[in-house]
Design an enzyme around this catalytic site. Structure first.
Site, mmCIF file in Angstrom:
data_model
loop_
_atom_site.group_PDB
_atom_site.id
_atom_site.type_symbol
_atom_site.label_atom_id
_atom_site.label_comp_id
_atom_site.label_asym_id
_atom_site.label_seq_id
_atom_site.Cartn_x
_atom_site.Cartn_y
_atom_site.Cartn_z
ATOM 1 N N ILE A 118 1.029 0.402 -3.331
ATOM 2 C CA ILE A 118 1.752 -0.836 -3.623
ATOM 3 C C ILE A 118 3.182 -0.512 -4.018
ATOM 4 O O ILE A 118 3.462 0.555 -4.575
ATOM 5 C CB ILE A 118 1.006 -1.650 -4.710
ATOM 6 C CG1 ILE A 118 1.506 -3.088 -4.756
ATOM 7 C CG2 ILE A 118 1.061 -0.955 -6.067
ATOM 8 C CD1 ILE A 118 0.571 -4.036 -5.482
ATOM 9 N N CYS A 119 4.072 -1.435 -3.699
ATOM 10 C CA CYS A 119 5.468 -1.317 -4.114
ATOM 11 C C CYS A 119 5.917 -2.701 -4.566
ATOM 12 O O CYS A 119 5.101 -3.478 -5.066
ATOM 13 C CB CYS A 119 6.333 -0.759 -2.983
ATOM 14 S SG CYS A 119 6.432 -1.811 -1.521
ATOM 15 N N ALA A 120 7.166 -3.034 -4.398
ATOM 16 C CA ALA A 120 7.655 -4.339 -4.831
ATOM 17 C C ALA A 120 7.267 -5.436 -3.841
ATOM 18 O O ALA A 120 6.744 -6.472 -4.220
ATOM 19 C CB ALA A 120 9.166 -4.312 -5.023
#
Length: 108
Positions: A60-62
């Site tokens: 996951i990231c932004a």
């Protein structure tokens, strides 16, 4: 590239999924999915050996851009990795909680 939607991810997380957050440390500290392990994209090579084998690693990231790049890299190294669609931003907008600060491993 396959990706997991938020509903499936939330169910997997509730069942003990392994999650890495590839955002930068300041972004991670500002708010991350509970249980996500910090693994900044710029340092991903250093954490590959610590990732579990034989199970899916959720990335996951932004918003989904960095996680896609991270998954490509991890898959090339034989890691079963899948990005979370929409990232932490969508997670928070859907009303899911975020943890703040550093992970236990970072603060030790």
């Amino acid at each position: 590239m396959r990706e997991v939607d938020l509903t499936v991810f939330a169910a997997e997380l509730a069942n003990g999924a392994f999650v890495i957050d590839v955002r930068e440390p300041d972004e991670y500290r500002a708010g991350h999915v509970p249980g996500a392990h910090p693994a900044p994209l710029s340092e991903l090579g250093a954490v590959v050996s610590a990732l579990p084998r034989g199970r899916t690693v959720y990335v996951i990231c932004a918003s989904g851009n960095r996680s896609g790049r991270a998954v490509e890299h991890l898959e090339a190294l034989g890691v079963d990795a899948v990005p979370v669609a929409g990232g932490t931003a969508v997670w928070a907008r859907a009303g899911h909680s975020l943890d703040h600060g550093v992970a236990a491993a970072e603060s030790a």
